[in-house]
Scaffold this active site. Structure first.
Site, PDB file in Angstrom:
ATOM      1  N   ARG A   1      14.496 -39.306  13.174  1.00 45.43           N
ATOM      2  CA  ARG A   1      14.565 -37.854  13.752  1.00 45.43           C
ATOM      3  C   ARG A   1      15.932 -37.954  14.207  1.00 45.43           C
ATOM      4  O   ARG A   1      16.784 -37.195  14.071  1.00 45.43           O
ATOM      5  CB  ARG A   1      13.715 -37.018  14.817  1.00 45.43           C
ATOM      6  CG  ARG A   1      13.507 -36.030  14.625  1.00 45.43           C
ATOM      7  CD  ARG A   1      12.967 -34.712  15.195  1.00 45.43           C
ATOM      8  NE  ARG A   1      12.175 -35.721  15.839  1.00 45.43           N
ATOM      9  CZ  ARG A   1      11.742 -35.672  17.615  1.00 45.43           C
ATOM     10  NH1 ARG A   1      13.244 -35.328  18.345  1.00 45.43           N
ATOM     11  NH2 ARG A   1      11.374 -36.186  18.129  1.00 45.43           N
TER      12      ARG A   1
ATOM     13  N   ASP B   1      30.092 -19.435   6.122  1.00 47.34           N
ATOM     14  CA  ASP B   1      28.376 -20.356   5.082  1.00 47.34           C
ATOM     15  C   ASP B   1      29.127 -20.060   3.685  1.00 47.34           C
ATOM     16  O   ASP B   1      29.187 -19.755   2.472  1.00 47.34           O
ATOM     17  CB  ASP B   1      27.436 -19.230   4.669  1.00 47.34           C
ATOM     18  CG  ASP B   1      25.976 -19.947   3.786  1.00 47.34           C
ATOM     19  OD1 ASP B   1      26.518 -20.357   3.186  1.00 47.34           O
ATOM     20  OD2 ASP B   1      25.194 -19.254   3.932  1.00 47.34           O
TER      21      ASP B   1
ATOM     22  N   TYR C   1      23.150 -13.464   3.437  1.00 49.49           N
ATOM     23  CA  TYR C   1      21.410 -13.678   3.126  1.00 49.49           C
ATOM     24  C   TYR C   1      20.256 -13.284   3.867  1.00 49.49           C
ATOM     25  O   TYR C   1      20.145 -13.316   4.964  1.00 49.49           O
ATOM     26  CB  TYR C   1      21.222 -15.683   2.494  1.00 49.49           C
ATOM     27  CG  TYR C   1      20.224 -16.018   2.207  1.00 49.49           C
ATOM     28  CD1 TYR C   1      19.396 -15.485   1.068  1.00 49.49           C
ATOM     29  CD2 TYR C   1      19.340 -16.815   3.462  1.00 49.49           C
ATOM     30  CE1 TYR C   1      18.377 -15.931   0.938  1.00 49.49           C
ATOM     31  CE2 TYR C   1      18.082 -17.526   2.886  1.00 49.49           C
ATOM     32  CZ  TYR C   1      17.572 -17.129   1.574  1.00 49.49           C
ATOM     33  OH  TYR C   1      16.849 -17.046   1.069  1.00 49.49           O
TER      34      TYR C   1
ATOM     35  N   LYS D   1      21.055 -25.219  -3.174  1.00 48.31           N
ATOM     36  CA  LYS D   1      22.284 -24.346  -4.426  1.00 48.31           C
ATOM     37  C   LYS D   1      23.067 -25.781  -5.137  1.00 48.31           C
ATOM     38  O   LYS D   1      22.733 -26.915  -5.325  1.00 48.31           O
ATOM     39  CB  LYS D   1      22.974 -23.659  -3.699  1.00 48.31           C
ATOM     40  CG  LYS D   1      22.205 -22.330  -3.344  1.00 48.31           C
ATOM     41  CD  LYS D   1      21.054 -22.055  -3.235  1.00 48.31           C
ATOM     42  CE  LYS D   1      19.405 -21.481  -2.832  1.00 48.31           C
ATOM     43  NZ  LYS D   1      20.177 -20.997  -1.372  1.00 48.31           N
TER      44      LYS D   1
HETATM   45  N1  LCS Z   1      23.019 -19.348   2.645  1.00 53.30           N
HETATM   46  C1  LCS Z   1      22.748 -18.549   1.589  1.00 53.30           C
HETATM   47  C2  LCS Z   1      23.960 -18.135   0.864  1.00 53.30           C
HETATM   48  C3  LCS Z   1      21.714 -18.674   1.007  1.00 53.30           C
HETATM   49  O1  LCS Z   1      21.677 -18.322  -0.761  1.00 53.30           O
HETATM   50  C4  LCS Z   1      21.078 -19.363   1.074  1.00 53.30           C
HETATM   51  C5  LCS Z   1      19.834 -19.095   0.126  1.00 53.30           C
HETATM   52  C6  LCS Z   1      20.829 -20.367   2.720  1.00 53.30           C
HETATM   53  C7  LCS Z   1      21.851 -19.382   3.018  1.00 53.30           C
HETATM   54  C8  LCS Z   1      19.075 -20.499   2.511  1.00 53.30           C
HETATM   55  O2  LCS Z   1      19.393 -21.519   2.137  1.00 53.30           O
HETATM   56  P1  LCS Z   1      18.086 -22.477   2.282  1.00 53.30           P
HETATM   57  O3  LCS Z   1      17.191 -22.582   3.496  1.00 53.30           O
HETATM   58  O4  LCS Z   1      17.283 -21.836   1.538  1.00 53.30           O
HETATM   59  O5  LCS Z   1      18.483 -23.735   1.476  1.00 53.30           O
HETATM   60  N2  LCS Z   1      19.874 -18.157  -0.537  1.00 53.30           N
HETATM   61  C9  LCS Z   1      18.825 -18.099  -1.680  1.00 53.30           C
HETATM   62  C10 LCS Z   1      18.688 -17.019  -2.405  1.00 53.30           C
HETATM   63  O6  LCS Z   1      19.649 -17.172  -2.570  1.00 53.30           O
HETATM   64  N3  LCS Z   1      17.658 -17.211  -2.850  1.00 53.30           N
HETATM   65  O7  LCS Z   1      16.521 -18.148  -2.654  1.00 53.30           O
HETATM   66  C11 LCS Z   1      17.205 -18.679  -1.881  1.00 53.30           C
END
Ligand code: LCS
Length: 395
Positions: A59, A184, A112, A209
């Site tokens: 961790r 972000d 988001y 992504k």
């Molecule tokens: N920031 C952005 C711009 C995102 O699009 C997402 C997830 C996150 C942070 C969070 O990331 P995660 O914890 O899911 O790795 N976006 C998503 C979307 O647009 N569709 O499903 C998840």
């Protein structure tokens, strides 16, 4: 990037790992271990006291994860990187580290959905308030900063409306006031936009992504100064515990190797699909940064190397028409997430941004007819033909 550094396309393959350190293993080994043995009780004491470098418990530190963290730090041109079990784990660790009860966070007008949910929770539990701002001018940014603002949090391009925020302008004002700016950078990936080079302080990513790129891992990353990320590592990451597993770190190291060539293809495909969408009679608005009619086109030219693979568009019709369109697609996958080889499509109002209250959704420009498209790596002609046949079926 400084002259003594490798170029981006080389860094994605080599930074943070030297096969000489690992018995010549070309790819970084997956250190699938939870803990590490000490040679003696005294060594264990020294490691816990921070007097001797080395591994203690996964961790806190893991060699596969360290390779990823060094690589992403180099790609974002930051001092230190930290890897997390999801984008939200990275975002929450950073925001909680930058705030205490009664502080204020100034945010871009679009976020988001789960980031918005996190901010609401921080407000309910700790009275950490937030405001959404267009940040369209210096005056607007100055007016929105409060005495209790301890962080500015920006998505650009904004998910899903593709509005852009001028990072150089905002970070110059924030510097005067000593307020850290967090960006972000998920939609651009480190390949298309470089917030730290524009004066911002911390970059976060949903590595799920473009960085992973293959739809097989959920992960997050943060990059910034040693001072700040050491603090995150030893507080909100260590004690809340949203760490990444070694196998997922390895998947990201693998995904990163092809990031530049994948991004070039995503960008090229999206540009073609955008040109087709904008001329279709059943499409009302198309949101894409590389569009001379986009209100933030000048920011795009200044701040992004290419426009990315994301397009949003409004169907000229109702929510039912938008859903009918989605139901008629043949190979394009109806799924949230983005940045994968497969073209993905979703309906923000009922999916990714359903958690955002209607009033805030309206401020963000998320209408019932808005569709978000993540253009994949297929032949763009096939992607367009699938979209066109589904549009034709809207009655
Ligand atoms: N920031 C952005 C711009 C995102 O699009 C997402 C997830 C996150 C942070 C969070 O990331 P995660 O914890 O899911 O790795 N976006 C998503 C979307 O647009 N569709 O499903 C998840």
């Amino acid at each position: 990037m400084a002259k003594d550094r490798m170029r981006f396309e080389t860094s994605v393959i080599h930074e943070g790992y030297d096969s000489k350190d690992m018995l010549g293993s070309l790819t970084p080994p997956i250190f699938q271990t939870s803990t590490y043995t000490f040679d003696s009780a005294e060594q264990g004491e020294r490691r816990f006291a921070g007097e001797e470098d080395g591994y203690v418990y996964s961790r806190l530190k893991n060699p596969t994860v360290v390779a990823l963290e060094e690589r992403i730090a180099a790609l974002e041109n930051g001092e230190r990187g930290l890897a997390f079990g999801s984008g939200m784990a990275a975002i929450s660790a950073v925001l909680v580290a930058l705030t205490k009860a009664n502080d204020h966070i100034l945010c871009s007008v679009g976020l988001y959905g789960c980031t918005f949910g996190l901010l609401q929770m921080m407000e309910e539990k700790y009275n950490i308030t937030h405001d959404l701002s267009e940040m369209e001018s210096e005056e607007a940014v100055r007016a929105a900063i409060k005495p209790e603002t301890t962080c500015i949090y920006i998505e650009t391009p904004i998910n899903p409306t593709m509005k852009l925020i001028d990072l150089e302008m905002v970070s110059a004002i924030a510097k005067e006031k000593n307020i850290p700016v967090v960006v972000d950078n998920t939609f651009s990936s480190p390949y298309l936009q470089h917030p730290l080079e524009l004066g911002c302080d911390v970059v976060v990513h949903s590595a799920t992504k473009y960085i992973g790129g293959h739809g097989d891992v959920v992960a997050g990353l943060a990059v910034g100064t040693h001072e700040f990320l050491d603090e995150v590592a030893s507080t909100t990451q260590k004690d809340i515990g949203g760490i990444i597993g070694p196998f997922d770190a390895w998947l990201l190291l693998r995904g990163l190797k092809t990031l530049p060539i994948r991004m070039d293809r995503h960008c090229d495909n999206a540009q073609h699909v955008f040109e087709k969408l904008r001329h279709h009679p059943l499409v009302k608005h198309v949101y894409f940064p590389n569009d001379e009619d986009h209100p933030d086109y000048s920011i795009f030219k200044k701040q992004m190397d290419q426009a990315g693979g994301m397009i949003s568009f409004e169907i000229a019709g109702t929510k039912k028409d938008a859903q009918q369109f989605l139901n008629h697609l043949k190979f394009i996958k109806l799924a949230v997430s983005l940045g994968d080889a497969e073209t993905l499509i979703q309906h923000p109002v009922s999916m990714t941004h359903a958690v955002v209250p209607e009033e805030d959704r309206a401020k963000m420009g998320i209408t019932d007819e808005l569709i978000r498209l993540s253009v994949g790596l297929e032949a763009w002609e096939d992607v367009w033909e699938d979209i066109a046949q589904a549009l034709d079926k809207i009655s």
